[in-house]
Design a protein around this motif. Structure first.
Motif, PDB file in Angstrom:
ATOM      1  N   PRO A 114     -39.822  12.784   9.565  1.00  0.00           N
ATOM      2  CA  PRO A 114     -39.490  13.899   8.673  1.00  0.00           C
ATOM      3  C   PRO A 114     -38.988  15.119   9.439  1.00  0.00           C
ATOM      4  CG  PRO A 114     -41.876  13.588   8.818  1.00  0.00           C
ATOM      5  CD  PRO A 114     -41.242  12.401   9.465  1.00  0.00           C
ATOM      6  N   GLY A 115     -37.812  15.591   9.018  1.00  0.00           N
ATOM      7  CA  GLY A 115     -37.260  16.799   9.601  1.00  0.00           C
ATOM      8  C   GLY A 115     -36.657  16.643  10.981  1.00  0.00           C
ATOM      9  N   ARG A 116     -36.668  15.451  11.530  1.00  0.00           N
ATOM     10  CA  ARG A 116     -36.120  15.233  12.881  1.00  0.00           C
ATOM     11  C   ARG A 116     -34.658  14.788  12.749  1.00  0.00           C
ATOM     12  NH1 ARG A 116     -41.001  11.588  14.907  1.00  0.00           N
ATOM     13  NH2 ARG A 116     -39.437  10.825  16.426  1.00  0.00           N
ATOM     14  N   TYR A 117     -33.819  15.760  12.464  1.00  0.00           N
ATOM     15  CA  TYR A 117     -32.433  15.480  12.105  1.00  0.00           C
ATOM     16  C   TYR A 117     -31.597  14.988  13.276  1.00  0.00           C
ATOM     17  CZ  TYR A 117     -33.981  18.543   8.300  1.00  0.00           C
ATOM     18  OH  TYR A 117     -34.683  19.115   7.279  1.00  0.00           O
ATOM     19  N   ASP A 118     -32.036  15.232  14.496  1.00  0.00           N
ATOM     20  CA  ASP A 118     -31.256  14.829  15.661  1.00  0.00           C
ATOM     21  C   ASP A 118     -31.473  13.365  16.052  1.00  0.00           C
ATOM     22  OD1 ASP A 118     -29.896  17.305  16.451  1.00  0.00           O
ATOM     23  OD2 ASP A 118     -31.921  18.081  16.724  1.00  0.00           O
ATOM     24  N   GLU A 119     -32.371  12.696  15.369  1.00  0.00           N
ATOM     25  CA  GLU A 119     -32.639  11.299  15.698  1.00  0.00           C
ATOM     26  C   GLU A 119     -31.378  10.451  15.498  1.00  0.00           C
ATOM     27  OE1 GLU A 119     -35.325   9.559  16.691  1.00  0.00           O
ATOM     28  OE2 GLU A 119     -36.786  11.197  16.812  1.00  0.00           O
ATOM     29  N   PRO A 120     -31.104   9.515  16.391  1.00  0.00           N
ATOM     30  CA  PRO A 120     -29.924   8.653  16.246  1.00  0.00           C
ATOM     31  C   PRO A 120     -29.867   7.922  14.909  1.00  0.00           C
ATOM     32  CG  PRO A 120     -30.878   8.403  18.435  1.00  0.00           C
ATOM     33  CD  PRO A 120     -31.837   9.261  17.647  1.00  0.00           C
ATOM     34  N   ARG A 121     -31.024   7.610  14.324  1.00  0.00           N
ATOM     35  CA  ARG A 121     -31.033   6.891  13.047  1.00  0.00           C
ATOM     36  C   ARG A 121     -30.392   7.720  11.928  1.00  0.00           C
ATOM     37  NH1 ARG A 121     -37.044   5.066  11.928  1.00  0.00           N
ATOM     38  NH2 ARG A 121     -36.052   4.043  10.130  1.00  0.00           N
ATOM     39  N   VAL A 122     -30.521   9.033  12.004  1.00  0.00           N
ATOM     40  CA  VAL A 122     -29.924   9.895  10.983  1.00  0.00           C
ATOM     41  C   VAL A 122     -28.400   9.839  11.085  1.00  0.00           C
ATOM     42  CG1 VAL A 122     -29.735  12.261  10.112  1.00  0.00           C
ATOM     43  CG2 VAL A 122     -31.948  11.393  10.941  1.00  0.00           C
ATOM     44  N   ARG A 123     -27.888   9.981  12.283  1.00  0.00           N
ATOM     45  CA  ARG A 123     -26.445   9.910  12.500  1.00  0.00           C
ATOM     46  C   ARG A 123     -25.907   8.530  12.087  1.00  0.00           C
ATOM     47  NH1 ARG A 123     -26.921  12.106  16.598  1.00  0.00           N
ATOM     48  NH2 ARG A 123     -26.189  14.216  16.221  1.00  0.00           N
ATOM     49  N   ALA A 124     -26.640   7.496  12.434  1.00  0.00           N
ATOM     50  CA  ALA A 124     -26.224   6.136  12.073  1.00  0.00           C
ATOM     51  C   ALA A 124     -26.197   5.960  10.552  1.00  0.00           C
ATOM     52  CB  ALA A 124     -27.154   5.112  12.712  1.00  0.00           C
ATOM     53  N   ALA A 125     -27.172   6.585   9.867  1.00  0.00           N
ATOM     54  CA  ALA A 125     -27.204   6.501   8.406  1.00  0.00           C
ATOM     55  C   ALA A 125     -25.973   7.157   7.800  1.00  0.00           C
ATOM     56  CB  ALA A 125     -28.474   7.150   7.874  1.00  0.00           C
ATOM     57  N   PHE A 126     -25.620   8.334   8.292  1.00  0.00           N
ATOM     58  CA  PHE A 126     -24.428   9.008   7.783  1.00  0.00           C
ATOM     59  C   PHE A 126     -23.175   8.178   8.062  1.00  0.00           C
ATOM     60  CE2 PHE A 126     -26.937  12.805   7.079  1.00  0.00           C
ATOM     61  CZ  PHE A 126     -26.261  13.439   6.038  1.00  0.00           C
TER      62      PHE A 126
ATOM     63  N   LEU B  18     -34.791   4.376   2.053  1.00  0.00           N
ATOM     64  CA  LEU B  18     -34.358   3.268   2.903  1.00  0.00           C
ATOM     65  C   LEU B  18     -33.803   2.132   2.070  1.00  0.00           C
ATOM     66  CD1 LEU B  18     -37.195   3.205   5.596  1.00  0.00           C
ATOM     67  CD2 LEU B  18     -34.834   3.994   5.859  1.00  0.00           C
ATOM     68  N   GLU B  19     -34.360   1.950   0.887  1.00  0.00           N
ATOM     69  CA  GLU B  19     -33.864   0.891  -0.001  1.00  0.00           C
ATOM     70  C   GLU B  19     -32.416   1.162  -0.405  1.00  0.00           C
ATOM     71  OE1 GLU B  19     -35.285  -1.471  -4.054  1.00  0.00           O
ATOM     72  OE2 GLU B  19     -36.485   0.188  -3.259  1.00  0.00           O
ATOM     73  N   ALA B  20     -32.123   2.426  -0.748  1.00  0.00           N
ATOM     74  CA  ALA B  20     -30.747   2.780  -1.107  1.00  0.00           C
ATOM     75  C   ALA B  20     -29.821   2.641   0.095  1.00  0.00           C
ATOM     76  CB  ALA B  20     -30.702   4.203  -1.641  1.00  0.00           C
ATOM     77  N   LEU B  21     -30.298   3.038   1.261  1.00  0.00           N
ATOM     78  CA  LEU B  21     -29.477   2.915   2.466  1.00  0.00           C
ATOM     79  C   LEU B  21     -29.163   1.451   2.758  1.00  0.00           C
ATOM     80  CD1 LEU B  21     -28.142   4.278   4.903  1.00  0.00           C
ATOM     81  CD2 LEU B  21     -30.347   4.129   6.089  1.00  0.00           C
ATOM     82  N   ASP B  22     -30.139   0.583   2.582  1.00  0.00           N
ATOM     83  CA  ASP B  22     -29.935  -0.848   2.813  1.00  0.00           C
ATOM     84  C   ASP B  22     -28.911  -1.443   1.847  1.00  0.00           C
ATOM     85  OD1 ASP B  22     -31.701  -0.907   4.919  1.00  0.00           O
ATOM     86  OD2 ASP B  22     -33.404  -1.616   3.732  1.00  0.00           O
ATOM     87  N   LYS B  23     -28.784  -0.825   0.660  1.00  0.00           N
ATOM     88  CA  LYS B  23     -27.882  -1.359  -0.361  1.00  0.00           C
ATOM     89  C   LYS B  23     -26.685  -0.440  -0.619  1.00  0.00           C
ATOM     90  CE  LYS B  23     -31.740  -3.670  -2.708  1.00  0.00           C
ATOM     91  NZ  LYS B  23     -32.580  -3.715  -3.932  1.00  0.00           N
ATOM     92  N   VAL B  24     -26.391   0.441   0.339  1.00  0.00           N
ATOM     93  CA  VAL B  24     -25.392   1.477   0.081  1.00  0.00           C
ATOM     94  C   VAL B  24     -24.013   0.896  -0.183  1.00  0.00           C
ATOM     95  CG1 VAL B  24     -24.814   1.916   2.517  1.00  0.00           C
ATOM     96  CG2 VAL B  24     -24.591   3.747   0.821  1.00  0.00           C
ATOM     97  N   GLU B  25     -23.674  -0.209   0.438  1.00  0.00           N
ATOM     98  CA  GLU B  25     -22.363  -0.818   0.178  1.00  0.00           C
ATOM     99  C   GLU B  25     -22.246  -1.273  -1.274  1.00  0.00           C
ATOM    100  OE1 GLU B  25     -23.127  -0.759   4.458  1.00  0.00           O
ATOM    101  OE2 GLU B  25     -24.287  -1.627   2.807  1.00  0.00           O
ATOM    102  N   GLU B  26     -23.330  -1.838  -1.813  1.00  0.00           N
ATOM    103  CA  GLU B  26     -23.330  -2.268  -3.213  1.00  0.00           C
ATOM    104  C   GLU B  26     -23.282  -1.059  -4.147  1.00  0.00           C
ATOM    105  OE1 GLU B  26     -26.695  -4.803  -3.931  1.00  0.00           O
ATOM    106  OE2 GLU B  26     -26.495  -5.755  -1.975  1.00  0.00           O
ATOM    107  N   ILE B  27     -24.033  -0.020  -3.807  1.00  0.00           N
ATOM    108  CA  ILE B  27     -24.067   1.184  -4.651  1.00  0.00           C
ATOM    109  C   ILE B  27     -22.696   1.849  -4.671  1.00  0.00           C
ATOM    110  CG2 ILE B  27     -25.052   3.502  -4.846  1.00  0.00           C
ATOM    111  CD1 ILE B  27     -27.672   2.291  -3.657  1.00  0.00           C
TER     112      ILE B  27
END
Length: 267
Positions: free
Chosen positions: A193-205, A161-170
């Motif tokens: 864990p393992g719940r790939y269909d969750e909206p948060r996963v799609r939003a992360a991508f 989550l830390e990397a995701l929060d800073k992904v623009e900088e990375i």
């Protein structure tokens, strides 16, 4: 006989990514011998990456597989166990054309990886002559280092989550080529864990792909070998590097299918 560098040093993955094509990758965790490189090439993979983080494969065995992959015409990468420059340097000197760096949490982490993987003026990698990438030929140092800098792929994992929060900088770090999403670790950190269909996963991508595109980087999909539907969706969204699964998983799937085939024979 003098052989031009361009004729001995290629990274087919970087070439395909530059053409906006999809790259198929295989993870090596089980096999410790060079045959796996030829198998991967014959199967149609563009690259394999040896997972030294999640296996007991030695750097020596990883180097031998990398050299075999170079000879087979596919790009060998290594997922290192950490960000230590000494490990990154040894992996690259051993024959890898790129590294996959786990546990990235900030732009500073990404900069450290680039520094370890690239020769000056872009990094701090120590010069070494007669590398396997160059077919053990010696070239002028400035020529060889520049060509190796161009050919070496630097992938950083977005798996926290830390990397995701800073992904623009990375993604903005000069020298980073690929953001590889570690979907399993990321969903675990999300508490799903393992719940790939969750909206948060799609939003992360969506966020990672947007950050990559804004900075001229590429995105890789990891951990979704069991979900070709989601893999295809994320490729259509803009991801271009697909980690398809491990040698162990392929062996188990093939072996289990044959065992079932025999068990289902009617007498």
């Amino acid at each position: 006989m003098s052989v031009p560098l361009r004729d001995v040093l290629r990274n087919v993955v970087k070439e395909k990514l530059a053409r906006d094509e999809v790259v198929a990758s295989m993870i090596v965790r089980l096999v410790r011998t060079v045959e796996i490189a030829r198998i991967a090439a014959s199967a149609g993979f563009d690259t394999l990456y040896i997972d030294v983080e999640h296996s007991s494969i030695s750097l020596d065995a990883a180097g031998q597989i990398c050299i075999a992959a170079l000879g087979a015409g596919i790009a060998p990468f290594v997922r290192v166990p950490g960000l230590a420059p000494a490990t990154i340097g040894r992996v690259l000197d051993g024959g890898a054309l790129g590294i996959i760096a786990p546990h990235i949490r900030s732009a500073e982490d990404a900069r450290k990886v680039v520094a370890a993987a690239k020769f000056p003026p872009y990094g701090e990698r120590s010069a070494n002559a007669g590398l396997p990438h160059l077919q053990y030929r010696n070239y002028p140092t400035d020529e060889a280092n520049a060509a190796l800098n161009d050919a070496t792929l630097v992938a950083v994992m977005i798996e926290t989550l830390e990397a995701l929060d800073k992904v623009e900088e990375i993604a903005a770090v000069d020298g980073v080529d690929l953001l590889l999403v570690g979907t399993n670790d990321l969903t675990a950190e999300m508490g799903i864990p393992g719940r790939y269909d969750e909206p948060r996963v799609r939003a992360a991508f969506e966020r990672i792909i947007a950050a990559a595109r804004a900075n001229g980087r590429h995105v890789g999909i990891g951990g979704l070998a069991s979900r070709p539907d989601l893999t295809a969706e994320f490729v259509r969204m803009g991801a271009r590097f697909v980690s398809t699964g491990t040698d162990l998983a392929f062996l188990m799937a093939g072996a289990a299918a044959k065992a079932r085939q025999v068990a289902e024979i009617k007498l």
